[in-house]
Design a protein around this motif. Structure first.
Motif, PDB file in Angstrom:
ATOM      1  N   HIS A  63      37.999 -70.557 -10.274  1.00  0.00           N
ATOM      2  CA  HIS A  63      38.233 -69.322  -9.516  1.00  0.00           C
ATOM      3  C   HIS A  63      39.709 -69.104  -9.240  1.00  0.00           C
ATOM      4  N   ILE A  64      40.569 -69.943  -9.850  1.00  0.00           N
ATOM      5  CA  ILE A  64      41.969 -69.995  -9.408  1.00  0.00           C
ATOM      6  C   ILE A  64      42.701 -68.675  -9.680  1.00  0.00           C
ATOM      7  N   ARG A  65      42.424 -68.059 -10.830  1.00  0.00           N
ATOM      8  CA  ARG A  65      43.014 -66.751 -11.126  1.00  0.00           C
ATOM      9  C   ARG A  65      41.899 -65.793 -11.530  1.00  0.00           C
ATOM     10  N   GLU A  66      42.172 -64.487 -11.397  1.00  0.00           N
ATOM     11  CA  GLU A  66      41.131 -63.494 -11.637  1.00  0.00           C
ATOM     12  C   GLU A  66      40.557 -63.619 -13.054  1.00  0.00           C
ATOM     13  N   LYS A  67      41.450 -63.845 -14.024  1.00  0.00           N
ATOM     14  CA  LYS A  67      41.013 -63.924 -15.425  1.00  0.00           C
ATOM     15  C   LYS A  67      39.974 -65.021 -15.609  1.00  0.00           C
ATOM     16  N   PHE A 331      55.020 -63.408  -7.196  1.00  0.00           N
ATOM     17  CA  PHE A 331      54.345 -63.486  -5.895  1.00  0.00           C
ATOM     18  C   PHE A 331      54.797 -62.268  -5.079  1.00  0.00           C
ATOM     19  N   PRO A 332      53.935 -61.732  -4.179  1.00  0.00           N
ATOM     20  CA  PRO A 332      54.328 -60.526  -3.440  1.00  0.00           C
ATOM     21  C   PRO A 332      55.710 -60.670  -2.801  1.00  0.00           C
ATOM     22  N   GLY A 333      56.526 -59.653  -3.003  1.00  0.00           N
ATOM     23  CA  GLY A 333      57.869 -59.628  -2.398  1.00  0.00           C
ATOM     24  C   GLY A 333      58.925 -60.311  -3.246  1.00  0.00           C
ATOM     25  N   GLU A 334      58.551 -60.926  -4.380  1.00  0.00           N
ATOM     26  CA  GLU A 334      59.544 -61.636  -5.199  1.00  0.00           C
ATOM     27  C   GLU A 334      60.517 -60.626  -5.834  1.00  0.00           C
ATOM     28  N   THR A 335      61.785 -60.784  -5.536  1.00  0.00           N
ATOM     29  CA  THR A 335      62.810 -59.892  -6.098  1.00  0.00           C
ATOM     30  C   THR A 335      63.416 -60.546  -7.346  1.00  0.00           C
ATOM     31  N   ASP A 336      64.282 -59.770  -8.014  1.00  0.00           N
ATOM     32  CA  ASP A 336      64.990 -60.337  -9.166  1.00  0.00           C
ATOM     33  C   ASP A 336      65.796 -61.563  -8.736  1.00  0.00           C
ATOM     34  N   ALA A 337      66.407 -61.481  -7.546  1.00  0.00           N
ATOM     35  CA  ALA A 337      67.245 -62.596  -7.062  1.00  0.00           C
ATOM     36  C   ALA A 337      66.378 -63.838  -6.801  1.00  0.00           C
ATOM     37  N   ASP A 338      65.191 -63.620  -6.227  1.00  0.00           N
ATOM     38  CA  ASP A 338      64.280 -64.765  -6.003  1.00  0.00           C
ATOM     39  C   ASP A 338      63.930 -65.413  -7.342  1.00  0.00           C
ATOM     40  N   LYS A 358      51.270 -65.798 -14.083  1.00  0.00           N
ATOM     41  CA  LYS A 358      51.569 -64.597 -13.308  1.00  0.00           C
ATOM     42  C   LYS A 358      50.756 -64.688 -12.019  1.00  0.00           C
ATOM     43  N   TYR A 359      51.324 -64.251 -10.928  1.00  0.00           N
ATOM     44  CA  TYR A 359      50.569 -64.266  -9.669  1.00  0.00           C
ATOM     45  C   TYR A 359      49.308 -63.417  -9.824  1.00  0.00           C
ATOM     46  N   SER A 360      48.202 -63.966  -9.338  1.00  0.00           N
ATOM     47  CA  SER A 360      46.925 -63.258  -9.383  1.00  0.00           C
ATOM     48  C   SER A 360      46.408 -63.166  -7.952  1.00  0.00           C
ATOM     49  N   PRO A 375      54.737 -55.267  -9.712  1.00  0.00           N
ATOM     50  CA  PRO A 375      54.002 -54.673 -10.845  1.00  0.00           C
ATOM     51  C   PRO A 375      53.711 -55.713 -11.936  1.00  0.00           C
ATOM     52  N   GLU A 376      52.556 -55.546 -12.589  1.00  0.00           N
ATOM     53  CA  GLU A 376      52.133 -56.485 -13.644  1.00  0.00           C
ATOM     54  C   GLU A 376      53.203 -56.634 -14.730  1.00  0.00           C
ATOM     55  N   SER A 377      53.844 -55.502 -15.082  1.00  0.00           N
ATOM     56  CA  SER A 377      54.828 -55.558 -16.171  1.00  0.00           C
ATOM     57  C   SER A 377      56.004 -56.453 -15.773  1.00  0.00           C
ATOM     58  N   VAL A 378      56.376 -56.428 -14.495  1.00  0.00           N
ATOM     59  CA  VAL A 378      57.499 -57.257 -14.026  1.00  0.00           C
ATOM     60  C   VAL A 378      57.077 -58.732 -13.996  1.00  0.00           C
ATOM     61  N   LYS A 379      55.870 -58.975 -13.517  1.00  0.00           N
ATOM     62  CA  LYS A 379      55.358 -60.363 -13.521  1.00  0.00           C
ATOM     63  C   LYS A 379      55.387 -60.913 -14.943  1.00  0.00           C
ATOM     64  N   ALA A 380      54.928 -60.081 -15.886  1.00  0.00           N
ATOM     65  CA  ALA A 380      54.817 -60.527 -17.283  1.00  0.00           C
ATOM     66  C   ALA A 380      56.201 -60.778 -17.874  1.00  0.00           C
ATOM     67  N   GLU A 381      57.130 -59.897 -17.558  1.00  0.00           N
ATOM     68  CA  GLU A 381      58.472 -60.033 -18.133  1.00  0.00           C
ATOM     69  C   GLU A 381      59.145 -61.295 -17.573  1.00  0.00           C
ATOM     70  N   ARG A 382      58.947 -61.533 -16.273  1.00  0.00           N
ATOM     71  CA  ARG A 382      59.522 -62.757 -15.675  1.00  0.00           C
ATOM     72  C   ARG A 382      58.856 -64.008 -16.261  1.00  0.00           C
ATOM     73  N   LEU A 383      57.542 -63.921 -16.449  1.00  0.00           N
ATOM     74  CA  LEU A 383      56.840 -65.086 -17.007  1.00  0.00           C
ATOM     75  C   LEU A 383      57.386 -65.419 -18.399  1.00  0.00           C
ATOM     76  N   GLU A 384      57.639 -64.389 -19.161  1.00  0.00           N
ATOM     77  CA  GLU A 384      58.146 -64.600 -20.521  1.00  0.00           C
ATOM     78  C   GLU A 384      59.508 -65.305 -20.484  1.00  0.00           C
ATOM     79  N   ARG A 385      60.380 -64.850 -19.596  1.00  0.00           N
ATOM     80  CA  ARG A 385      61.715 -65.483 -19.499  1.00  0.00           C
ATOM     81  C   ARG A 385      61.602 -66.926 -19.023  1.00  0.00           C
ATOM     82  N   LEU A 386      60.738 -67.106 -18.023  1.00  0.00           N
ATOM     83  CA  LEU A 386      60.558 -68.454 -17.465  1.00  0.00           C
ATOM     84  C   LEU A 386      59.989 -69.416 -18.515  1.00  0.00           C
ATOM     85  N   GLN A 387      59.002 -68.922 -19.265  1.00  0.00           N
ATOM     86  CA  GLN A 387      58.380 -69.793 -20.268  1.00  0.00           C
ATOM     87  C   GLN A 387      59.355 -70.101 -21.400  1.00  0.00           C
ATOM     88  N   ALA A 388      60.218 -69.138 -21.722  1.00  0.00           N
ATOM     89  CA  ALA A 388      61.206 -69.395 -22.780  1.00  0.00           C
ATOM     90  C   ALA A 388      62.138 -70.530 -22.346  1.00  0.00           C
TER      91      ALA A 388
END
Ligand code: SAM
Ligand code: SF4
Length: 460
Positions: A63-67, A331-338, A358-360, A375-388
């Motif tokens: 049950h950890i993430r919605e998916k 995560f809610p409230g996460e900015t680019d700087a965070d 991505k936060y769920s 937004p999902e698109s921002v979560k996804a874009e950050r995840l991609e950079r982080l995973q790289a």
């Protein structure tokens, strides 16, 4: 040799019923599925790998993430069709849902999926054989109250033959549930509050594993380093003490533990990494974020600097330790700087492997109620950079092993005739060019090549 014995024993017996178990989620679910399979085998159910053959299909859910949770409903849709086909042939097929989705959404599953006969939560699965028997008598069983009794006292003992068939590396759950209440996480609600299994129970189970041929034991817990108990003289013990104790048990050659919380890495546990040859130099220590603001909002109860200081302390006693972590983007409230702070932390620490998500938003958790969802698109874009970035570190780590001579625990035959597959001290699988090596042996091998998710080696 051991493998041949196991294969003979796993031949289906005439007139036995068959159970197909599908496991989603973490290692704790893998362990739980094994225990449920063992319990069902005492009521005459033999395991099958073919769902079409099964008289009982059990889905152990996450049950950890919605998916992860949504997968359950699509799986149940497919099972409904299968059950109808079986009914047309005059055959019975029962369906059970276990695990954290069962716990969190029992009533919803019952409403949305009439195909399900039994819904059973993670604290009550020792009642599964009884629940199945009741369901076969026409009752629709929902067992999602938190059990007051200790399920481990009711489960059958570790089954030697089944353990043997599962291999030389085994899980041992030492602790369940969580009292930390990170604001993104469902575990405290689905698994309940923290419970540590008593020392005597663990020692007995570890002995049974060793008797069955297990050489490597991974201690499991949602928050494994919160394990606490009493030593033989009644003294207060933590996970460090437990590791020292198990390390003295003849037959156990390797120890690991997962998953740890940074707040519970005490002195004794750190020293265990210094002192115990059998404790493998690999540590999964999730941090989730490198921003203090976000760590606070997540209720992680430590800062980025404290986490880095902890890593330095661990590396000071065990310089070759490989680190792994978990990260959440958006995560809610996460900015680019965070987010940049998280990348900085990753660069400072240097990980050998990691899991990132991505936060769920999970219903019932404080995070879901927070403002400023990303937004999902921002979560996804950050995840991609982080995973790289993490991938660069992982590749660098794996390549740094090429040329090294390491001890490998031989686990199974490889894909090709002249190969065996083993496990390095850092958990990475190792493909060894060696045909006749005994399963369970610890051999010295030289790493010749690093693949994407495995190492290649030759006998040194
Ligand atoms: N107890 C461990 C700890 O404190 O880090 C983590 C256990 S949790 C079952 C495994 C991982 O799933 C977490 O470390 C976290 O990264 C991820 N996770 C948990 N809840 C999540 C959520 N709502 N969205 C995205 N990832 C989540
Ligand atoms: Fe979830 Fe781990 Fe936090 Fe517990 S410590 S609430 S299991 S993330």
């Amino acid at each position: 040799m051991d493998q041949i014995v196991a294969d003979k024993i796993s031949q289906p017996l005439a007139n036995t019923k068959k159970v197909f178990v599908k496991t989603y989620g973490c290692q704790m679910n893998v362990y739980d599925s094994q225990r449920m399979t063992d319990a069902l085998s005492e009521s005459g159910y033999q395991s099958t790998d073919t769902v079409e053959d099964a008289d009982l299909v059990l889905i152990n859910t996450c049950h950890i993430r919605e998916k992860a949770a949504e997968k359950v409903y699509s799986q149940l849709g497919r099972l409904r069709k299968l059950k109808e086909e079986r009914a047309l042939q005059g055959k019975e097929m029962m369906v059970g849902v276990a695990g954290c989705v069962a716990q969190a959404e029992g009533a919803e599953i019952a409403r949305r999926a009439p195909v399900v006969d039994v819904i059973i939560g993670p604290t009550t699965y020792h009642r599964l054989p009884d629940a199945i028997a009741r369901a076969r008598n026409g009752e629709r069983v929902i067992e999602t109250d938190y059990a007051v009794e200790d399920k481990f006292e009711y489960l059958p003992q570790i089954n030697r033959e089944k353990t043997l068939a599962r291999g030389v590396s085994a899980f041992l759950t030492v602790q369940e549930g969580c009292d930390k209440f990170c604001t993104f996480c469902v575990v405290p609600y689905t698994r309940g509050s923290e419970v540590s299994r008593p020392l005597a129970q663990l020692v007995e189970e570890a002995k049974k594993l060793v008797d069955a041929g297990v050489r490597e034991v991974t201690l499991l817990g949602q928050n494994v380093n919160a394990w606490h108990g009493h030593g033989p003289k009644g003294e207060a013990w933590g996970l460090g003490d437990l590791l020292y104790h198990l390390s003295d048990m003849p037959g156990i050659e390797r120890l690991r533990y997962t998953t740890s919380h940074p707040r519970d890495m005490d002195e004794m546990l750190i020293n265990a990494h210094r002192d115990l040859r059998k404790l493998m130099p690999y540590l999964h220590l999730p941090v989730q974020s490198g921003s203090d603001r976000i760590l606070k909002a997540m209720n992680r109860r430590h800062t980025a600097v404290e986490y880095i200081a902890l890593i330095e302390k661990i590396r000071a006693v065990r310089p070759d330790i490989a680190l792994s972590g978990d990260f959440i983007t958006g995560f809610p409230g996460e900015t680019d700087a965070d987010f940049e702070d998280t990348l900085k932390l990753i660069e400072t620490v240097g990980y050998a492997s990691a899991f990132s998500f991505k936060y769920s938003a999970r219903p019932g958790t404080p995070g879901a109620e927070m403002k400023d969802h990303v937004p999902e698109s921002v979560k996804a874009e950050r995840l991609e950079r982080l995973q790289a970035l993490l991938m660069t570190q992982q590749t660098a780590f794996q390549h740094s092993l090429v040329g090294q001579t390491v001890e490998v625990l031989v686990e199974k035959p490889g894909r090709f005739d002249n190969q065996m597959v083993g496990r390095s001290p850092w958990l990475l699988p190792v493909i060894i060019d060696a045909k006749d090596t005994r399963i369970g042996a610890i051999i010295t091998a030289r790493i010749t090549k690093a693949g994407s998710n495995s190492l290649h080696a030759e006998i040194a």
